[in-house]
Design a protein around this motif. Structure first.
Motif, PDB file in Angstrom:
ATOM      1  N   ALA A 106       0.714  -1.447   0.158  1.00  0.00           N
ATOM      2  CA  ALA A 106       0.212   0.054   0.026  1.00  0.00           C
ATOM      3  C   ALA A 106       0.835   0.946   0.429  1.00  0.00           C
ATOM      4  CB  ALA A 106      -1.038  -0.024   1.466  1.00  0.00           C
ATOM      5  N   PHE A 107       2.228   1.442   0.950  1.00  0.00           N
ATOM      6  CA  PHE A 107       3.186   2.022   1.079  1.00  0.00           C
ATOM      7  C   PHE A 107       3.473   2.283  -0.729  1.00  0.00           C
ATOM      8  CE2 PHE A 107       7.175   4.307   1.164  1.00  0.00           C
ATOM      9  CZ  PHE A 107       6.929   5.163   1.674  1.00  0.00           C
ATOM     10  N   SER A 108       4.154   1.585  -1.248  1.00  0.00           N
ATOM     11  CA  SER A 108       4.474   1.893  -2.677  1.00  0.00           C
ATOM     12  C   SER A 108       3.624   2.149  -3.623  1.00  0.00           C
ATOM     13  CB  SER A 108       5.291   0.184  -2.916  1.00  0.00           C
ATOM     14  OG  SER A 108       6.055  -0.365  -2.585  1.00  0.00           O
ATOM     15  N   ALA A 109       1.827   1.671  -3.395  1.00  0.00           N
ATOM     16  CA  ALA A 109       1.629   1.965  -4.867  1.00  0.00           C
ATOM     17  C   ALA A 109       1.194   3.905  -4.459  1.00  0.00           C
ATOM     18  CB  ALA A 109       0.205   1.347  -4.094  1.00  0.00           C
ATOM     19  N   LEU A 110       1.259   4.173  -2.450  1.00  0.00           N
ATOM     20  CA  LEU A 110       1.034   5.946  -2.760  1.00  0.00           C
ATOM     21  C   LEU A 110       1.851   6.194  -2.936  1.00  0.00           C
ATOM     22  CD1 LEU A 110      -1.175   5.154   0.911  1.00  0.00           C
ATOM     23  CD2 LEU A 110      -1.908   6.712  -1.094  1.00  0.00           C
ATOM     24  N   SER A 111       3.156   5.977  -2.667  1.00  0.00           N
ATOM     25  CA  SER A 111       4.746   6.501  -2.914  1.00  0.00           C
ATOM     26  C   SER A 111       4.703   6.785  -4.618  1.00  0.00           C
ATOM     27  CB  SER A 111       5.411   6.008  -1.953  1.00  0.00           C
ATOM     28  OG  SER A 111       6.141   5.115  -2.461  1.00  0.00           O
ATOM     29  N   SER A 112       4.244   5.874  -5.045  1.00  0.00           N
ATOM     30  CA  SER A 112       4.703   5.607  -6.695  1.00  0.00           C
ATOM     31  C   SER A 112       3.655   6.698  -6.977  1.00  0.00           C
ATOM     32  CB  SER A 112       4.261   4.425  -7.209  1.00  0.00           C
ATOM     33  OG  SER A 112       5.369   3.562  -6.505  1.00  0.00           O
ATOM     34  N   TYR A 113       2.507   6.854  -6.541  1.00  0.00           N
ATOM     35  CA  TYR A 113       1.255   7.493  -6.923  1.00  0.00           C
ATOM     36  C   TYR A 113       1.655   9.353  -7.104  1.00  0.00           C
ATOM     37  CZ  TYR A 113      -3.065  10.913  -7.631  1.00  0.00           C
ATOM     38  OH  TYR A 113      -3.693  11.653  -7.960  1.00  0.00           O
ATOM     39  N   PHE A 114       2.501   9.786  -5.729  1.00  0.00           N
ATOM     40  CA  PHE A 114       2.512  10.564  -5.763  1.00  0.00           C
ATOM     41  C   PHE A 114       3.541  11.016  -6.218  1.00  0.00           C
ATOM     42  CE2 PHE A 114       0.295   9.819  -1.980  1.00  0.00           C
ATOM     43  CZ  PHE A 114      -1.082  10.847  -2.308  1.00  0.00           C
ATOM     44  N   GLY A 115       4.725  10.060  -6.773  1.00  0.00           N
ATOM     45  CA  GLY A 115       6.029  10.950  -7.388  1.00  0.00           C
ATOM     46  C   GLY A 115       5.569  10.762  -8.983  1.00  0.00           C
ATOM     47  N   ARG A 116       5.198  10.076  -9.032  1.00  0.00           N
ATOM     48  CA  ARG A 116       4.348   9.986 -10.213  1.00  0.00           C
ATOM     49  C   ARG A 116       3.553  11.117 -10.931  1.00  0.00           C
ATOM     50  NH1 ARG A 116       2.857   4.919  -9.919  1.00  0.00           N
ATOM     51  NH2 ARG A 116       0.470   4.912 -10.373  1.00  0.00           N
ATOM     52  N   THR A 117       2.807  11.628 -10.167  1.00  0.00           N
ATOM     53  CA  THR A 117       2.282  12.859 -10.414  1.00  0.00           C
ATOM     54  C   THR A 117       3.074  14.181  -9.692  1.00  0.00           C
ATOM     55  OG1 THR A 117       0.120  11.554  -9.462  1.00  0.00           O
ATOM     56  CG2 THR A 117       0.099  14.031  -9.083  1.00  0.00           C
ATOM     57  N   ALA A 118       4.027  13.738  -9.072  1.00  0.00           N
ATOM     58  CA  ALA A 118       4.908  15.113  -9.042  1.00  0.00           C
ATOM     59  C   ALA A 118       5.562  15.415 -10.105  1.00  0.00           C
ATOM     60  CB  ALA A 118       5.354  14.883  -8.266  1.00  0.00           C
ATOM     61  N   LYS A 119       6.259  14.339 -10.650  1.00  0.00           N
ATOM     62  CA  LYS A 119       7.005  13.782 -11.860  1.00  0.00           C
ATOM     63  C   LYS A 119       6.496  14.511 -12.717  1.00  0.00           C
ATOM     64  CE  LYS A 119      10.757  11.376 -12.561  1.00  0.00           C
ATOM     65  NZ  LYS A 119      11.363  10.596 -12.839  1.00  0.00           N
ATOM     66  N   ALA A 120       4.909  14.461 -13.656  1.00  0.00           N
ATOM     67  CA  ALA A 120       3.994  15.001 -14.646  1.00  0.00           C
ATOM     68  C   ALA A 120       3.773  16.076 -14.672  1.00  0.00           C
ATOM     69  CB  ALA A 120       3.110  13.754 -14.318  1.00  0.00           C
ATOM     70  N   ALA A 121       3.942  16.612 -13.403  1.00  0.00           N
ATOM     71  CA  ALA A 121       3.111  18.219 -13.194  1.00  0.00           C
ATOM     72  C   ALA A 121       3.158  18.723 -14.239  1.00  0.00           C
ATOM     73  CB  ALA A 121       2.571  18.370 -12.008  1.00  0.00           C
TER      74      ALA A 121
END
Length: 159
Positions: A33-48
């Motif tokens: 669950a942590f990996s899913a959340l951290s990946s989501y926020f990491g991808r979102t920050a990178k793509a923004a």
């Protein structure tokens, strides 16, 4: 929906503060669950493309780490990730140092964890701490070009 799919949908719709603690507390599947959340926020920050959106994603990631830290004090991987994340961001370095030292202790000074500790020292401007720590990693993995590269980076620091 499967449990995993339901959480993924929930994560993408709600704020980190409402979903992080129930699904990421220590125990069954918390790492996933942590990996899913951290990946989501990491991808979102990178793509923004918008700086405000990037800042919002980074703040959500920081909030996730901070929310989980009290319950993950014996999780070497989490502590190491926490320290590395904040070192990369250049924020909360005192807390990152505490987490990195604890991770090093729990891991019995594994080279990858020592590298994180050295990076935190580096970001804090502590050349002596960074070099001393990376030397311990190199002693365990003398063939590692990465650790030697880290040493070179630290040697270039001003005293």
């Amino acid at each position: 929906f499967s449990s995993r799919r339901r959480h993924t949908r929930y994560i993408s719709v709600t704020a980190v503060q409402t979903c992080a603690l129930p699904i990421c507390s220590p125990g069954n599947r918390s790492g996933e669950a942590f990996s899913a959340l951290s990946s989501y926020f990491g991808r979102t920050a990178k793509a923004a493309k918008d700086p405000a959106e990037k800042a919002k994603s980074k703040a959500s990631m920081a909030a996730l780490y901070e929310a989980l830290l009290p319950k993950r004090q014996d999780d070497t991987g989490f502590l190491n990730d926490y320290a590395w994340h904040f070192a990369e961001e250049g924020i909360n370095l005192n807390r990152a140092l505490v987490a990195a030292k604890r991770a090093a202790l729990l891991s019995k000074n594994k080279p990858g964890v020592l590298d994180t500790l050295a990076e935190v020292y580096y970001k804090m401007g502590n050349r002596k701490g960074a070099l001393g720590t990376i030397e311990k990693a190199i002693a365990q993995k003398p063939a590692s070009k990465y650790y030697k590269g880290q040493r070179e980076k630290f040697l270039k620091m001003k005293h």
